[in-house]
Structures are given as structure tokens and as C-alpha cells.
Design a protein around this motif. Structure first.
Motif, mmCIF file in Angstrom:
data_model
loop_
_atom_site.group_PDB
_atom_site.id
_atom_site.type_symbol
_atom_site.label_atom_id
_atom_site.label_comp_id
_atom_site.label_asym_id
_atom_site.label_seq_id
_atom_site.Cartn_x
_atom_site.Cartn_y
_atom_site.Cartn_z
ATOM 1 N N ILE A 59 0.839 -1.206 0.000
ATOM 2 C CA ILE A 59 0.000 0.000 0.000
ATOM 3 C C ILE A 59 0.875 1.258 0.000
ATOM 4 O O ILE A 59 0.593 2.223 -0.714
ATOM 5 N N CYS A 60 1.952 1.242 0.787
ATOM 6 C CA CYS A 60 2.872 2.386 0.806
ATOM 7 C C CYS A 60 3.533 2.588 -0.553
ATOM 8 O O CYS A 60 3.680 3.718 -1.016
ATOM 9 N N GLY A 63 0.996 4.027 -2.860
ATOM 10 C CA GLY A 63 0.782 5.429 -2.481
ATOM 11 C C GLY A 63 1.913 6.329 -2.943
ATOM 12 O O GLY A 63 1.682 7.444 -3.423
#
Length: 82
Positions: A59-60, A63
Motif C-alpha cells: 500500500i505504501c 501510495g
């Protein structure tokens, strides 16, 4: 003609430092998350959390990539040629 106003000389704007660049921040976040994802498989003590950590790191990374893409899109929209 004396009645025609003289064109003004364009003023160059200072470039912002790379430390404040959204593109660099996004690339850094994505790179760090990718590196942490690789390391997470090698950490023995956190085996119970390995799947959760990989999800967080993914997810990071996404992002960070999204932030870098948004920064480039915004720069193009604002007419900034970097």
C-alpha cells in the motif's frame, strides 16, 4: 510608437529544492516500501505478521507511486516544465 507600452522582460522564478518535491517524496516512499517488502520476508521474529507487513508495504509503494504521478500531472497542468 511612443504610445505602445514596452514589453516587460520575463522574470525567472526560482526552482524549489528537490527536498520539497512531491515527485521525489513519492519516489522515496515507493522505494522504501519496496525495500522493506523485500526485507520483511527475512525477519524471523515477525513471521506471524509477515503477510500484514507485506500488505502495508505494498500500500505504501502504491501510495508513493500515486503521489509521484500526481505531482507530475499537477506540474504539467500548472505549466511547470521540470
Amino acid at each position: 510608437d511612443a504610445d505602445v507600452p514596452m514589453a516587460q522582460k520575463p522574470v525567472a522564478q526560482d526552482k524549489k529544492p528537490l527536498a520539497k518535491s512531491k515527485t521525489m517524496a513519492g519516489a522515496g516512499i515507493a522505494g522504501a516500501a519496496t525495500a522493506l517488502n523485500e526485507v520483511s520476508g527475512q525477519i524471523e521474529g515477525l513471521v506471524a505478521y509477515a503477510d500484514s507487513l507485506k500488505t502495508v508495504f505494498l500500500i505504501c509503494a502504491i501510495g508513493g507511486i500515486a503521489l509521484a504521478a500526481y505531482a507530475r500531472w499537477k506540474d504539467q497542468k500548472d505549466g511547470v516544465d521540470v
